[in-house]
Design an enzyme around this catalytic site. Structure first.
Site, PDB file in Angstrom:
ATOM      1  N   CYS A 130       1.262  28.419   5.721  1.00  0.00           N
ATOM      2  CA  CYS A 130      -0.046  28.130   6.361  1.00  0.00           C
ATOM      3  C   CYS A 130      -0.028  26.732   6.945  1.00  0.00           C
ATOM      4  O   CYS A 130       0.239  25.834   6.436  1.00  0.00           O
ATOM      5  CB  CYS A 130      -1.178  28.266   5.464  1.00  0.00           C
ATOM      6  SG  CYS A 130      -1.350  30.050   4.910  1.00  0.00           S
ATOM      7  N   GLY A 136     -17.938  22.768  28.997  1.00  0.00           N
ATOM      8  CA  GLY A 136     -16.539  22.801  29.575  1.00  0.00           C
ATOM      9  C   GLY A 136     -16.391  21.654  30.668  1.00  0.00           C
ATOM     10  O   GLY A 136     -15.291  21.376  31.155  1.00  0.00           O
ATOM     11  N   CYS A 139      -4.684  27.391   2.588  1.00  0.00           N
ATOM     12  CA  CYS A 139      -3.652  27.575   1.649  1.00  0.00           C
ATOM     13  C   CYS A 139      -3.685  27.217   0.377  1.00  0.00           C
ATOM     14  O   CYS A 139      -3.614  28.025  -0.640  1.00  0.00           O
ATOM     15  CB  CYS A 139      -2.433  27.087   2.133  1.00  0.00           C
ATOM     16  SG  CYS A 139      -0.867  27.776   1.395  1.00  0.00           S
ATOM     17  N   CYS A 199       2.404  34.058   4.628  1.00  0.00           N
ATOM     18  CA  CYS A 199       2.795  32.663   3.932  1.00  0.00           C
ATOM     19  C   CYS A 199       3.287  32.759   2.663  1.00  0.00           C
ATOM     20  O   CYS A 199       3.041  33.339   1.746  1.00  0.00           O
ATOM     21  CB  CYS A 199       1.574  31.881   3.718  1.00  0.00           C
ATOM     22  SG  CYS A 199       1.482  30.212   2.956  1.00  0.00           S
ATOM     23  N   CYS A 219       0.804  31.370  -0.131  1.00  0.00           N
ATOM     24  CA  CYS A 219      -0.373  31.811  -0.663  1.00  0.00           C
ATOM     25  C   CYS A 219      -0.668  33.430  -0.090  1.00  0.00           C
ATOM     26  O   CYS A 219      -1.281  34.335  -0.675  1.00  0.00           O
ATOM     27  CB  CYS A 219      -1.633  31.382  -0.058  1.00  0.00           C
ATOM     28  SG  CYS A 219      -1.733  31.594   1.824  1.00  0.00           S
TER      29      CYS A 219
END
Lengths: 229, 258, 279
Positions: free
Chosen positions: C264, C30, C270, C239, C242
């Site tokens: 998506c 980080g 997807c 979605c 899908c």
């Protein structure tokens, strides 16, 4: 309670070319518990200066100011600032001629705060402050107001209440009745008598001879000094 | 130094080039006590404040601080994180310019809450309640908690700064001309507020001011500085009513009587 | 593979320098490591940082996938994928599961990443405090001393003003309980995927010349308050293509009369689901 030995005080005025003005020299004074001593002498003799020295407001140039504080004898003239603060909190009460306070604080709170400084809890301090002010003819209506707009006599009485509420064993009074009418002055005389009965040692300056005779056990003449070069 | 002082400084000296800003200064501060440092501009009083607060390092001398556990620490030997942690929690600093101390783009509540969050507070509701309580303590309507300080008056800003400083209950607060630049009426209100909070919270305060009346109202003890030296010190009323040093006499005699 | 380029475009010295920065970054999760970002044959803001990190870690046997907002077929994704196909000759793919290195702009694939994969994020602004504290030096001190109260002031302000934290992407996280980090402008929805991810996560900011990293299985916590916990947001729809109710959705306008569908954002995810349905 209070013993002054060989106290001297002078002022050096640096802004006036370093002139030294002697005010007090070799003062000796003893005040017992329950006794009231009035300082006398012509104007300018140094009565107020002596009283201020006794409170630690003016620094003594020489000598000792022995005070019975917290079970021991302390020399106020040699005490550290923090000791002086402690002595004032517990032992030494002072009623000045003029009221000097923070603006906006109500009269009742000013007096209650003085009581709290000696260790009283807030609720009791408020009750006692209200009672004492009422006795000094400051009605609740006025107690809720800041004293800035009060008359001279009213301010003086707030000041007295503030001085008396702490129950200090030594009280210094500077013209306690100067701006008061006869009835109020009589009330103050009664309060002084009660304090004496409790064993409080009192030193006062009081130009009103009738009041002085009523409260003082004896007078102490502050000797006037010639101006030193 | 005696063993119950909160802050003690010995023989502090600091020069800026040929200028002696501090010259052999000693300071002792006890818990719950207000100490005023007075003097005119350039007398070294702000330099002294910054050295006492660890913001400036003296050429000579030491400042010791007693932490809540009673340990004595040499301020200028402390690590930067430790000193910053001290400033975040145990200490506070109130400066003259509230605008510089506050975040003007952050709400009043956010400003007060910042020190709490810096100390690790992670409960929004509690932070907000504490911020509201503190706004009330400094006589700002808690209904203004979401207002930006940008629209506050000078006196309100200063009170907000005080709330944002005292919210973590510091033991020691440094104040640099806290009432400077404010109208007289606003000043009186602020003085009263500071006096009340100092009494209520038992704060120790080092107060720098050029205004003797402010010192008289707030401080039990006073130090008078001139050219980097302490020329007179003692009880406030003693020093101001019975000044011994020529410079103190000049300062006192220069005050206008209202 | 085109002649005339060094493998993966960058010269070996530069790659070595970037790898050193990457090693440091992995060692201090980080924490932003400065590096000497080079001029790349695409403009700042198009992924110069990500490209350099990818170039430094790419080997001949790697399979590269590049996505832009989850899609493999947008200009940016296509050109970067082609860039490495030409300069390094590596295999490329659009299938998340087949890739060994995934360079991404603003998304994390829906398919869970594995320990043998590396994900490289393109980062426009690596400093999470930059809008709050204008001084870079002051920001660095805050990171050094882990003084992150200021970031919470921002969250506090959001809740006070909007009733919730109004950060929908680049939502600040604490890495390894030590460093505050900008996760790059991925949706806050993706933040939980970073936590204890088996894959190595690398971040490159080209213009700002910073690299940082999250080693595998490192704790990544989104900042929040106890009484306002972090909640990843997702459009409350399925979605259209899908039918997924778990994936992150893009809103697509279909006509000028307010018609819209949700699909998506991860095109590979997807498409895979659609193929399965068809089968």
């Amino acid at each position: 309670m209070l013993r002054v030995e060989h106290l001297a005080k002078d002022f050096t005025l640096h802004l006036q070319g370093g002139v030294r003005i002697g005010v007090l020299a070799d003062i000796g004074l003893t005040v017992a518990a329950g006794e009231c001593v009035a300082l006398t002498g012509p104007s300018g003799a140094g009565k107020s200066t002596l009283l201020r020295c006794l409170y630690g407001n003016y620094r003594a140039a020489a000598g000792r100011i022995l005070v019975r504080h917290d079970g021991a004898t302390v020399d106020l003239a040699a005490a550290s600032p923090r000791q002086v603060i402690a002595i004032r909190r517990q032992t030494l009460g002072y009623v000045s001629q003029f009221l000097r306070v923070v603006p906006r604080v109500p009269a009742g709170a000013i007096v209650a705060q003085a009581a709290m400084e000696t260790g009283m809890d807030a609720a009791r301090a408020a009750t006692e402050a209200a009672a004492l002010l009422a006795r000094l003819a400051i009605p609740p209506r006025l107690q809720a107001l800041p004293p800035a707009t009060f008359s001279g006599g009213e301010q003086q009485r707030v000041n007295l209440a503030r001085g008396f509420i702490g129950g200090h064993p030594i009280l210094l009074l500077d013209e306690p009745t100067a701006s008061l009418d006869a009835a109020n002055a009589a009330g103050v005389v009664a309060m002084v008598h009660e304090a004496k009965a409790r064993g409080v040692a009192i030193v006062c300056i009081c130009h009103d001879i009738a009041v002085r005779d009523a409260i003082a056990d004896r007078c102490f003449a502050v000797p006037a000094m010639q101006e030193a070069a | 130094m005696s063993d119950d002082t909160l802050l003690s400084a010995r023989d502090l000296s600091l020069s800026f080039g040929t200028l002696r800003a501090l010259d052999g200064v000693d300071v002792d501060l006890w818990p719950g006590e207000v100490l005023a440092i007075v003097g005119e501009s350039g007398s070294g009083k702000s330099t002294l404040l910054n050295v006492l607060a660890g913001r400036l390092t003296p050429d000579q001398g030491h400042v010791f601080y007693r932490d809540p556990d009673g340990h004595l620490a040499d301020l200028h030997a402390m690590s930067a994180p430790a000193l910053r942690a001290l400033h975040r929690s145990d200490w506070g600093f109130v400066q003259q310019d509230a605008r510089a101390a506050l975040r003007m783009g952050v709400s009043a509540g956010g400003n007060v809450g910042e020190r709490l969050m810096a100390k690790g507070a992670r409960h929004y509701g509690e932070i907000r309640a504490e911020a509201a309580r503190w706004l009330e303590m400094v006589e700002i309507d808690p209904g203004r908690i979401d207002d930006l300080p940008r629209i506050f008056s000078g006196g309100m800003l200063q009170r907000l700064q005080i709330a944002a400083t005292l919210v973590t209950h510091p033991r020691l607060v440094f104040m640099d001309e806290p009432t400077g630049g404010l109208d007289v009426s606003v000043q009186a209100r602020l003085l009263d507020l500071i006096r009340r909070l100092v009494g209520q919270l038992g704060l120790a305060v080092v107060l720098v001011t050029h205004d003797i009346a402010v010192a008289r109202l707030l401080a039990q003890r006073i130090m008078v500085m001139q050219r980097g030296r302490v020329v007179e010190a003692g009880l406030t009323d003693q020093v101001l009513d019975d000044p011994a040093h020529p410079y103190t006499q000049l300062l006192v005699s220069s005050v206008l009587q209202a | 593979m085109s002649e005339g380029y060094n493998f993966a475009y960058l010269d070996e010295q530069t790659k070595r320098m970037i790898r050193r920065a990457l090693l440091k970054a992995v060692a201090v999760p980080g924490h932003q490591i400065p590096f000497g970002a080079r001029e790349m044959p695409l403009p700042y803001g198009w992924g110069t940082g990500g490209i350099q990190v990818t170039a430094a870690i790419l080997g001949q046997s790697d399979t590269l996938k590049v996505i832009d907002q989850g899609a493999d077929d947008t200009t940016n994704a296509v050109s970067i994928r082609r860039f490495f196909a030409r300069t390094a000759g590596v295999a490329t793919t659009t299938e998340t599961a087949r890739a060994s290195v995934i360079q991404t702009r603003h998304r994390i694939p829906e398919t869970t990443l594995r320990a043998d994969q590396i994900i490289v994020y393109q980062v426009p602004q690596p400093e999470p405090l930059w809008r709050l504290e204008p001084s870079r030096a002051a920001c660095r001190t805050m990171h050094a001393l882990a003084e992150y109260g200021l970031m919470h002031v921002k969250l506090y302000e959001d809740i006070a003003r909007y009733g919730q934290v109004a950060i929908s992407y680049d939502y600040p996280v604490m890495v390894n309980d030590r460093h505050l980090m900008a996760p790059s402008p991925i949706p806050a929805f993706d933040n939980p995927k970073m936590d204890r991810m088996p894959a190595l996560q690398l971040f490159g900011a080209g213009r700002e010349k910073r690299i940082y990293a999250i080693p595998p299985y490192t704790s990544v916590r989104s900042l929040d308050f106890a009484d306002h916990p972090f909640r990843p947001h997702r459009a409350p729809h399925a979605c259209t293509l899908c039918g997924s109710r778990d994936s992150y959705l893009d809103e697509v306008l279909t006509d000028d009369r307010g018609g819209r569908i949700f699909v998506c954002s991860d095109t590979d995810y997807c498409a895979t689901r659609q193929r399965k349905d068809a089968a």
